[in-house]
Design an enzyme around this catalytic site. Structure first.
Site, PDB file in Angstrom:
ATOM      1  N   ARG A  23      -3.615   1.823 -14.004  1.00 61.83           N
ATOM      2  CA  ARG A  23      -2.958   1.635 -12.711  1.00 61.83           C
ATOM      3  C   ARG A  23      -1.461   1.939 -12.812  1.00 61.83           C
ATOM      4  NH1 ARG A  23      -7.407   1.808 -11.330  1.00 61.83           N
ATOM      5  NH2 ARG A  23      -8.598   0.388  -9.992  1.00 61.83           N
TER       6      ARG A  23
ATOM      7  N   TYR B 277       0.138   3.143  -9.345  1.00 63.35           N
ATOM      8  CA  TYR B 277      -0.051   2.080  -8.355  1.00 63.35           C
ATOM      9  C   TYR B 277       0.822   0.871  -8.681  1.00 63.35           C
ATOM     10  CZ  TYR B 277      -2.381  -1.554  -5.612  1.00 63.35           C
ATOM     11  OH  TYR B 277      -2.654  -2.579  -4.740  1.00 63.35           O
TER      12      TYR B 277
ATOM     13  N   ARG C 131     -12.465 -10.059 -14.703  1.00 59.15           N
ATOM     14  CA  ARG C 131     -11.035 -10.319 -14.925  1.00 59.15           C
ATOM     15  C   ARG C 131     -10.491 -11.396 -14.000  1.00 59.15           C
ATOM     16  NH1 ARG C 131      -8.063  -4.798 -12.617  1.00 59.15           N
ATOM     17  NH2 ARG C 131      -7.983  -5.420 -10.428  1.00 59.15           N
TER      18      ARG C 131
END
Length: 239
Positions: A138, A141, A199
Protein backbone atom coordinates in the site's frame (compact mmCIF):
# COMPACT_ATOMS: atom_id res chain seq x y z
CA UNK A 1 -32.05 14.85 14.77
CA UNK A 2 -28.45 15.84 15.29
CA UNK A 3 -27.90 17.50 11.90
CA UNK A 4 -31.19 19.38 11.55
CA UNK A 5 -30.71 22.75 9.92
CA UNK A 6 -27.32 21.86 8.46
CA UNK A 7 -26.47 21.53 4.79
CA UNK A 8 -23.95 18.84 3.90
CA UNK A 9 -22.03 18.01 0.74
CA UNK A 10 -20.75 14.46 0.48
CA UNK A 11 -18.47 13.29 -2.32
CA UNK A 12 -18.33 9.68 -3.56
CA UNK A 13 -21.77 9.14 -2.06
CA UNK A 14 -22.82 6.42 -4.49
CA UNK A 15 -21.65 3.40 -2.52
CA UNK A 16 -19.75 2.20 0.51
CA UNK A 17 -18.96 4.70 3.26
CA UNK A 18 -20.18 7.64 1.18
CA UNK A 19 -23.59 6.09 0.56
CA UNK A 20 -24.01 5.01 4.19
CA UNK A 21 -23.03 8.50 5.31
CA UNK A 22 -25.46 10.21 2.96
CA UNK A 23 -28.28 8.03 4.28
CA UNK A 24 -27.24 8.67 7.88
CA UNK A 25 -26.99 12.43 7.35
CA UNK A 26 -30.45 12.48 5.77
CA UNK A 27 -31.86 10.46 8.68
CA UNK A 28 -30.35 12.95 11.11
CA UNK A 29 -32.09 15.88 9.43
CA UNK A 30 -29.38 17.34 7.22
CA UNK A 31 -30.07 18.82 3.80
CA UNK A 32 -27.71 16.72 1.72
CA UNK A 33 -26.10 17.27 -1.65
CA UNK A 34 -24.70 13.88 -2.65
CA UNK A 35 -22.20 13.67 -5.50
CA UNK A 36 -20.44 10.83 -7.27
CA UNK A 37 -18.47 10.33 -10.46
CA UNK A 38 -21.20 7.87 -11.52
CA UNK A 39 -24.58 9.56 -11.16
CA UNK A 40 -26.41 6.23 -11.53
CA UNK A 41 -25.02 5.11 -8.18
CA UNK A 42 -26.86 7.99 -6.49
CA UNK A 43 -30.29 6.72 -7.55
CA UNK A 44 -32.52 6.09 -4.56
CA UNK A 45 -31.01 8.68 -2.24
CA UNK A 46 -33.69 11.00 -0.86
CA UNK A 47 -31.72 14.19 -1.45
CA UNK A 48 -30.27 16.40 -4.16
CA UNK A 49 -27.74 14.50 -6.25
CA UNK A 50 -25.23 15.47 -8.91
CA UNK A 51 -22.55 13.79 -10.98
CA UNK A 52 -19.16 15.24 -10.06
CA UNK A 53 -15.59 14.44 -10.91
CA UNK A 54 -13.79 15.87 -7.90
CA UNK A 55 -10.52 15.99 -9.83
CA UNK A 56 -12.11 18.64 -12.05
CA UNK A 57 -11.13 21.70 -10.02
CA UNK A 58 -13.44 24.18 -11.75
CA UNK A 59 -16.51 21.94 -11.53
CA UNK A 60 -15.87 20.87 -7.95
CA UNK A 61 -15.20 24.36 -6.66
CA UNK A 62 -18.19 25.84 -8.45
CA UNK A 63 -20.54 23.21 -7.01
CA UNK A 64 -19.15 23.51 -3.48
CA UNK A 65 -19.20 27.30 -3.51
CA UNK A 66 -22.81 27.38 -4.71
CA UNK A 67 -23.89 24.78 -2.16
CA UNK A 68 -22.25 26.71 0.71
CA UNK A 69 -22.27 23.67 3.01
CA UNK A 70 -22.12 23.68 6.79
CA UNK A 71 -20.57 20.22 6.53
CA UNK A 72 -18.20 19.03 3.83
CA UNK A 73 -17.41 15.32 3.79
CA UNK A 74 -14.58 14.54 1.38
CA UNK A 75 -15.10 10.83 0.86
CA UNK A 76 -13.71 10.27 -2.64
CA UNK A 77 -10.54 8.23 -2.96
CA UNK A 78 -8.79 5.29 -4.59
CA UNK A 79 -6.70 2.41 -3.24
CA UNK A 80 -3.61 1.52 -5.24
CA UNK A 81 -1.90 -1.78 -4.47
CA UNK A 82 1.81 -2.45 -4.67
CA UNK A 83 5.19 -1.73 -3.12
CA UNK A 84 7.49 1.21 -3.85
CA UNK A 85 9.33 -0.92 -6.41
CA UNK A 86 6.08 -1.61 -8.24
CA UNK A 87 4.74 1.95 -8.12
CA UNK A 88 4.57 4.11 -11.22
CA UNK A 89 4.59 7.87 -11.60
CA UNK A 90 1.17 7.65 -13.26
CA UNK A 91 -0.32 5.85 -10.25
CA UNK A 92 1.33 8.33 -7.89
CA UNK A 93 -0.05 11.30 -9.80
CA UNK A 94 -3.57 9.87 -9.92
CA UNK A 95 -3.58 8.99 -6.21
CA UNK A 96 -2.49 12.44 -5.17
CA UNK A 97 -4.89 14.11 -7.61
CA UNK A 98 -7.87 12.19 -6.24
CA UNK A 99 -6.94 11.43 -2.63
CA UNK A 100 -5.31 14.80 -1.84
CA UNK A 101 -5.60 17.56 -4.41
CA UNK A 102 -9.36 17.16 -4.75
CA UNK A 103 -9.74 17.73 -0.99
CA UNK A 104 -7.48 20.77 -1.20
CA UNK A 105 -9.78 22.21 -3.86
CA UNK A 106 -13.09 21.37 -2.16
CA UNK A 107 -11.89 22.74 1.19
CA UNK A 108 -10.67 25.87 -0.56
CA UNK A 109 -14.15 26.35 -2.05
CA UNK A 110 -16.09 25.60 1.16
CA UNK A 111 -14.05 27.71 3.57
CA UNK A 112 -15.08 31.24 2.46
CA UNK A 113 -18.75 30.53 3.17
CA UNK A 114 -17.92 28.84 6.46
CA UNK A 115 -15.79 31.80 7.49
CA UNK A 116 -18.58 34.20 6.58
CA UNK A 117 -21.04 32.24 8.73
CA UNK A 118 -18.51 31.70 11.49
CA UNK A 119 -18.96 27.95 11.64
CA UNK A 120 -18.45 24.73 9.70
CA UNK A 121 -17.22 21.17 9.87
CA UNK A 122 -14.94 19.55 7.30
CA UNK A 123 -14.45 15.78 7.38
CA UNK A 124 -11.68 14.25 5.28
CA UNK A 125 -11.43 10.55 4.53
CA UNK A 126 -8.00 9.25 5.42
CA UNK A 127 -7.13 5.73 6.56
CA UNK A 128 -5.49 3.83 9.38
CA UNK A 129 -3.05 2.91 6.60
CA UNK A 130 -1.29 6.28 6.56
CA UNK A 131 1.02 7.92 9.07
CA UNK A 132 -0.78 5.86 11.71
CA UNK A 133 0.23 2.38 10.58
CA UNK A 134 2.02 0.93 7.59
CA UNK A 135 0.46 -1.85 5.52
CA UNK A 136 2.11 -4.12 2.96
CA UNK A 137 1.48 -3.41 -0.72
CA UNK A 138 0.00 0.00 0.00
CA UNK A 139 2.94 2.35 -0.68
CA UNK A 140 1.15 4.98 -2.75
CA UNK A 141 -2.16 4.70 -0.91
CA UNK A 142 -0.64 4.97 2.56
CA UNK A 143 1.50 7.90 1.52
CA UNK A 144 -1.43 9.82 0.04
CA UNK A 145 -3.58 9.15 3.09
CA UNK A 146 -0.81 10.38 5.37
CA UNK A 147 -0.89 13.60 3.35
CA UNK A 148 -4.63 13.87 4.05
CA UNK A 149 -3.92 13.83 7.78
CA UNK A 150 -1.32 16.56 7.29
CA UNK A 151 -3.76 18.73 5.34
CA UNK A 152 -6.45 18.16 7.93
CA UNK A 153 -4.25 19.24 10.83
CA UNK A 154 -2.96 22.27 8.93
CA UNK A 155 -6.39 23.62 7.98
CA UNK A 156 -7.79 22.85 11.44
CA UNK A 157 -5.04 24.87 13.10
CA UNK A 158 -5.43 27.73 10.65
CA UNK A 159 -9.10 28.26 11.46
CA UNK A 160 -9.33 26.94 15.01
CA UNK A 161 -10.54 30.31 16.32
CA UNK A 162 -13.00 30.89 13.46
CA UNK A 163 -15.65 28.34 14.40
CA UNK A 164 -14.45 25.85 11.79
CA UNK A 165 -13.48 22.31 12.69
CA UNK A 166 -11.54 19.94 10.44
CA UNK A 167 -11.07 16.25 11.22
CA UNK A 168 -10.04 13.11 9.39
CA UNK A 169 -11.63 9.67 9.61
CA UNK A 170 -9.09 6.84 9.54
CA UNK A 171 -10.85 3.51 9.01
CA UNK A 172 -9.42 0.03 8.89
CA UNK A 173 -10.86 -2.41 6.37
CA UNK A 174 -14.49 -1.61 5.53
CA UNK A 175 -16.99 -3.75 3.66
CA UNK A 176 -17.63 -1.96 0.36
CA UNK A 177 -17.94 -2.67 -3.36
CA UNK A 178 -14.42 -1.33 -3.91
CA UNK A 179 -13.03 -3.77 -1.32
CA UNK A 180 -14.66 -6.71 -3.08
CA UNK A 181 -13.26 -5.51 -6.41
CA UNK A 182 -9.76 -5.45 -4.92
CA UNK A 183 -10.25 -8.90 -3.43
CA UNK A 184 -11.35 -10.33 -6.78
CA UNK A 185 -8.39 -8.67 -8.48
CA UNK A 186 -6.00 -10.76 -6.37
CA UNK A 187 -7.16 -13.90 -8.20
CA UNK A 188 -8.08 -15.65 -4.95
CA UNK A 189 -11.02 -13.83 -3.39
CA UNK A 190 -11.47 -16.17 -0.43
CA UNK A 191 -7.81 -16.14 0.58
CA UNK A 192 -7.63 -12.38 0.26
CA UNK A 193 -10.73 -11.90 2.40
CA UNK A 194 -9.34 -14.23 5.07
CA UNK A 195 -6.13 -12.19 5.12
CA UNK A 196 -8.01 -8.93 5.57
CA UNK A 197 -10.13 -10.36 8.38
CA UNK A 198 -7.11 -11.96 10.04
CA UNK A 199 -5.35 -8.61 10.50
CA UNK A 200 -8.36 -7.21 12.36
CA UNK A 201 -8.14 -8.04 16.09
CA UNK A 202 -11.94 -8.10 16.29
CA UNK A 203 -12.02 -10.86 13.72
CA UNK A 204 -14.21 -8.96 11.27
CA UNK A 205 -14.16 -5.98 8.94
CA UNK A 206 -16.22 -2.84 9.53
CA UNK A 207 -19.67 -2.09 8.17
CA UNK A 208 -19.91 1.21 6.29
CA UNK A 209 -22.67 2.29 8.68
CA UNK A 210 -20.16 2.19 11.53
CA UNK A 211 -17.96 4.72 9.76
CA UNK A 212 -21.02 6.80 8.85
CA UNK A 213 -21.92 7.07 12.54
CA UNK A 214 -18.55 8.70 13.21
CA UNK A 215 -19.10 11.09 10.30
CA UNK A 216 -22.46 12.12 11.76
CA UNK A 217 -20.79 12.81 15.10
CA UNK A 218 -18.02 14.89 13.52
CA UNK A 219 -20.55 16.88 11.51
CA UNK A 220 -22.77 17.53 14.51
CA UNK A 221 -22.46 20.10 17.29
CA UNK A 222 -21.78 17.22 19.68
CA UNK A 223 -18.17 17.25 18.46
CA UNK A 224 -17.81 20.99 18.98
CA UNK A 225 -14.55 20.56 20.94
CA UNK A 226 -13.00 18.18 18.40
CA UNK A 227 -10.74 19.48 15.65
CA UNK A 228 -7.46 18.58 13.99
CA UNK A 229 -7.90 14.92 14.85
CA UNK A 230 -7.14 11.75 12.95
CA UNK A 231 -10.07 9.72 14.27
CA UNK A 232 -9.06 6.07 14.06
CA UNK A 233 -11.86 3.54 13.67
CA UNK A 234 -10.03 0.35 12.72
CA UNK A 235 -11.20 -2.40 15.07
CA UNK A 236 -7.93 -2.27 16.99
CA UNK A 237 -5.71 -2.90 13.96
CA UNK A 238 -3.33 -0.06 14.88
CA UNK A 239 -3.74 -0.49 18.64
Amino acid sequence: MRLKGKKAVITAAGQGIGRASAEAFIAEGATVLATDLNADLLIGLDCETHALDVTDKAAAQAMIAEAAPDILFNCAGFVHSGTILEASDEEWDFAFALNCRSMFHTMQAALPGMLERGKGSIINMSSACSSIIGAPNRFIYGTSKAAVIGMTKSVAREYIDKGIRVNAICPGTVDSPSLHERLRATGDYEAAMKAFVARQPMGRIAAPEEIAALAVYLGSDESGFTTGQACVIDGGWSG
